[in-house]
Design a protein around this motif. Structure first.
Motif, PDB file in Angstrom:
ATOM      1  N   SER A 297       0.805  -1.224   0.000  1.00 15.59           N
ATOM      2  CA  SER A 297       0.000   0.000   0.000  1.00 15.59           C
ATOM      3  C   SER A 297       0.835   1.270   0.000  1.00 15.59           C
ATOM      4  O   SER A 297       0.280   2.351   0.008  1.00 15.59           O
ATOM      5  CB  SER A 297      -0.912  -0.005   1.230  1.00 15.59           C
ATOM      6  N   ARG A 298       2.162   1.138  -0.013  1.00 19.09           N
ATOM      7  CA  ARG A 298       3.009   2.334   0.084  1.00 19.09           C
ATOM      8  C   ARG A 298       4.012   2.392  -1.057  1.00 19.09           C
ATOM      9  O   ARG A 298       4.370   1.392  -1.650  1.00 19.09           O
ATOM     10  CB  ARG A 298       3.783   2.329   1.401  1.00 19.09           C
ATOM     11  N   VAL A 299       4.486   3.601  -1.297  1.00 15.50           N
ATOM     12  CA  VAL A 299       5.574   3.848  -2.225  1.00 15.50           C
ATOM     13  C   VAL A 299       6.674   4.531  -1.421  1.00 15.50           C
ATOM     14  O   VAL A 299       6.413   5.507  -0.721  1.00 15.50           O
ATOM     15  CB  VAL A 299       5.130   4.739  -3.404  1.00 15.50           C
ATOM     16  N   VAL A 300       7.892   3.989  -1.499  1.00 16.53           N
ATOM     17  CA  VAL A 300       9.001   4.549  -0.721  1.00 16.53           C
ATOM     18  C   VAL A 300      10.128   4.935  -1.670  1.00 16.53           C
ATOM     19  O   VAL A 300      10.242   4.414  -2.782  1.00 16.53           O
ATOM     20  CB  VAL A 300       9.513   3.552   0.344  1.00 16.53           C
ATOM     21  N   GLU A 301      10.974   5.858  -1.210  1.00 12.33           N
ATOM     22  CA  GLU A 301      12.120   6.286  -2.014  1.00 12.33           C
ATOM     23  C   GLU A 301      13.338   5.443  -1.664  1.00 12.33           C
ATOM     24  O   GLU A 301      13.430   4.880  -0.582  1.00 12.33           O
ATOM     25  CB  GLU A 301      12.417   7.761  -1.785  1.00 12.33           C
ATOM     26  N   LEU A 302      14.265   5.390  -2.605  1.00 14.07           N
ATOM     27  CA  LEU A 302      15.501   4.642  -2.391  1.00 14.07           C
ATOM     28  C   LEU A 302      16.664   5.466  -2.918  1.00 14.07           C
ATOM     29  O   LEU A 302      16.656   5.892  -4.072  1.00 14.07           O
ATOM     30  CB  LEU A 302      15.451   3.291  -3.120  1.00 14.07           C
ATOM     31  N   GLY A 303      17.645   5.709  -2.077  1.00 17.95           N
ATOM     32  CA  GLY A 303      18.891   6.344  -2.490  1.00 17.95           C
ATOM     33  C   GLY A 303      18.771   7.771  -2.980  1.00 17.95           C
ATOM     34  O   GLY A 303      19.500   8.166  -3.887  1.00 17.95           O
ATOM     35  N   ALA A 304      17.915   8.570  -2.385  1.00 18.60           N
ATOM     36  CA  ALA A 304      17.760   9.961  -2.828  1.00 18.60           C
ATOM     37  C   ALA A 304      19.036  10.766  -2.611  1.00 18.60           C
ATOM     38  O   ALA A 304      19.247  11.783  -3.259  1.00 18.60           O
ATOM     39  CB  ALA A 304      16.590  10.622  -2.115  1.00 18.60           C
ATOM     40  N   PHE A 305      19.905  10.319  -1.721  1.00 18.52           N
ATOM     41  CA  PHE A 305      21.151  11.040  -1.428  1.00 18.52           C
ATOM     42  C   PHE A 305      22.270  10.687  -2.402  1.00 18.52           C
ATOM     43  O   PHE A 305      23.336  11.287  -2.357  1.00 18.52           O
ATOM     44  CB  PHE A 305      21.607  10.761   0.013  1.00 18.52           C
ATOM     45  N   LEU A 306      22.056   9.725  -3.280  1.00 14.46           N
ATOM     46  CA  LEU A 306      23.062   9.364  -4.277  1.00 14.46           C
ATOM     47  C   LEU A 306      23.072  10.381  -5.409  1.00 14.46           C
ATOM     48  O   LEU A 306      22.114  11.129  -5.596  1.00 14.46           O
ATOM     49  CB  LEU A 306      22.773   7.966  -4.841  1.00 14.46           C
ATOM     50  N   THR A 307      24.150  10.384  -6.198  1.00 13.94           N
ATOM     51  CA  THR A 307      24.197  11.269  -7.355  1.00 13.94           C
ATOM     52  C   THR A 307      23.280  10.728  -8.445  1.00 13.94           C
ATOM     53  O   THR A 307      22.865   9.569  -8.407  1.00 13.94           O
ATOM     54  CB  THR A 307      25.626  11.403  -7.907  1.00 13.94           C
ATOM     55  N   GLU A 308      22.997  11.546  -9.432  1.00 14.06           N
ATOM     56  CA  GLU A 308      22.093  11.131 -10.507  1.00 14.06           C
ATOM     57  C   GLU A 308      22.629   9.908 -11.252  1.00 14.06           C
ATOM     58  O   GLU A 308      21.886   8.967 -11.526  1.00 14.06           O
ATOM     59  CB  GLU A 308      21.863  12.291 -11.474  1.00 14.06           C
ATOM     60  N   ASP A 309      23.914   9.900 -11.572  1.00 16.39           N
ATOM     61  CA  ASP A 309      24.499   8.754 -12.273  1.00 16.39           C
ATOM     62  C   ASP A 309      24.458   7.491 -11.419  1.00 16.39           C
ATOM     63  O   ASP A 309      24.210   6.395 -11.923  1.00 16.39           O
ATOM     64  CB  ASP A 309      25.947   9.050 -12.682  1.00 16.39           C
ATOM     65  N   GLU A 310      24.689   7.647 -10.121  1.00 19.78           N
ATOM     66  CA  GLU A 310      24.640   6.487  -9.227  1.00 19.78           C
ATOM     67  C   GLU A 310      23.227   5.937  -9.130  1.00 19.78           C
ATOM     68  O   GLU A 310      23.031   4.717  -9.097  1.00 19.78           O
ATOM     69  CB  GLU A 310      25.153   6.866  -7.829  1.00 19.78           C
ATOM     70  N   ARG A 311      22.226   6.812  -9.104  1.00 22.45           N
ATOM     71  CA  ARG A 311      20.840   6.347  -9.058  1.00 22.45           C
ATOM     72  C   ARG A 311      20.474   5.612 -10.343  1.00 22.45           C
ATOM     73  O   ARG A 311      19.793   4.596 -10.299  1.00 22.45           O
ATOM     74  CB  ARG A 311      19.883   7.515  -8.819  1.00 22.45           C
ATOM     75  N   LYS A 312      20.931   6.102 -11.490  1.00 19.60           N
ATOM     76  CA  LYS A 312      20.648   5.415 -12.756  1.00 19.60           C
ATOM     77  C   LYS A 312      21.291   4.030 -12.769  1.00 19.60           C
ATOM     78  O   LYS A 312      20.667   3.043 -13.181  1.00 19.60           O
ATOM     79  CB  LYS A 312      21.165   6.243 -13.934  1.00 19.60           C
ATOM     80  N   ARG A 313      22.532   3.949 -12.317  1.00 16.04           N
ATOM     81  CA  ARG A 313      23.244   2.669 -12.263  1.00 16.04           C
ATOM     82  C   ARG A 313      22.572   1.729 -11.259  1.00 16.04           C
ATOM     83  O   ARG A 313      22.377   0.542 -11.533  1.00 16.04           O
ATOM     84  CB  ARG A 313      24.708   2.898 -11.893  1.00 16.04           C
ATOM     85  N   LEU A 314      22.188   2.266 -10.113  1.00  8.32           N
ATOM     86  CA  LEU A 314      21.514   1.456  -9.090  1.00  8.32           C
ATOM     87  C   LEU A 314      20.192   0.922  -9.613  1.00  8.32           C
ATOM     88  O   LEU A 314      19.856  -0.244  -9.377  1.00  8.32           O
ATOM     89  CB  LEU A 314      21.289   2.287  -7.827  1.00  8.32           C
ATOM     90  N   TYR A 315      19.456   1.729 -10.338  1.00  7.96           N
ATOM     91  CA  TYR A 315      18.171   1.293 -10.874  1.00  7.96           C
ATOM     92  C   TYR A 315      18.356   0.110 -11.823  1.00  7.96           C
ATOM     93  O   TYR A 315      17.641  -0.893 -11.720  1.00  7.96           O
ATOM     94  CB  TYR A 315      17.459   2.441 -11.582  1.00  7.96           C
ATOM     95  N   SER A 316      19.323   0.196 -12.736  1.00 14.43           N
ATOM     96  CA  SER A 316      19.541  -0.912 -13.676  1.00 14.43           C
ATOM     97  C   SER A 316      20.019  -2.165 -12.935  1.00 14.43           C
ATOM     98  O   SER A 316      19.621  -3.284 -13.283  1.00 14.43           O
ATOM     99  CB  SER A 316      20.512  -0.508 -14.775  1.00 14.43           C
TER     100      SER A 316
END
Length: 172
Positions: free
Chosen positions: A137-156
């Motif tokens: 029932s919830r949506v949570v954030e993950l790694g908002a403190f990472l850089t944009e490139d790190e978030r893209k890499r983490l997502y893949s």
């Protein structure tokens, strides 16, 4: 890199868990903290040498010490605010995200791995390439403190890990 994947063993009849640990990047190490404080102290005391032995020194000294104290407090506060650890544990049955911070109580979110949906939002979030996990029932954030490139890499990497876990999970 301020995140890493590890494999944690599970019970004898279960597949191993994948664990993601993420933390904020530290741009100033502890040795750098000491160097900044020492450098600021030296640069503030050099002009005070000209007024050594006069009453003016006693008028300026409290402000110099207050400046050093404020710098110390500000950097120490930044370190304390940066003590954040996010751990995402994923196995064939459940996914659990826990977030521990020095200034708040631990937060935990669970969902069934089958229903876990990671999403990346290129814009519209608080940061570019914002990662959210939906499930239950919830949506949570993950790694908002990472850089944009790190978030893209983490997502893949997260998509690949989920695909691997779901493909090796025993069918009911």
């Amino acid at each position: 890199m301020p995140y890493e994947w590890t494999i944690a063993p599970s019970g004898p009849d279960r597949l191993p868990r994948r664990v993601l640990s993420a933390w904020p990047h530290r741009s100033l190490p502890k040795a750098g903290f000491a160097a900044v404080i020492l450098g600021a102290f030296l640069f503030i005391t050099i002009p005070l040498l000209g007024v050594l032995g006069t009453k003016v020194l006693w008028g300026l000294l409290p402000f110099a010490l207050l400046t050093i104290g404020a710098l110390w407090w500000g950097i120490a506060r930044s370190y304390k605010d940066g003590e954040v650890l996010e751990e995402l544990e994923i196995d064939a049955d459940t996914a659990r995200l826990s977030r521990r911070s020095a200034r708040s109580t631990p937060q935990v979110w669970d969902c069934n791995t089958y229903w876990l949906r990671p999403e990346i939002h290129p814009s519209g979030g608080p940061v570019p390439s914002y990662i959210t996990l939906a499930g239950g029932s919830r949506v949570v954030e993950l790694g908002a403190f990472l850089t944009e490139d790190e978030r893209k890499r983490l997502y893949s990497e997260l998509i690949a890990v989920l695909k691997d876990i779901k493909s090796t999970a025993p069918s009911p």
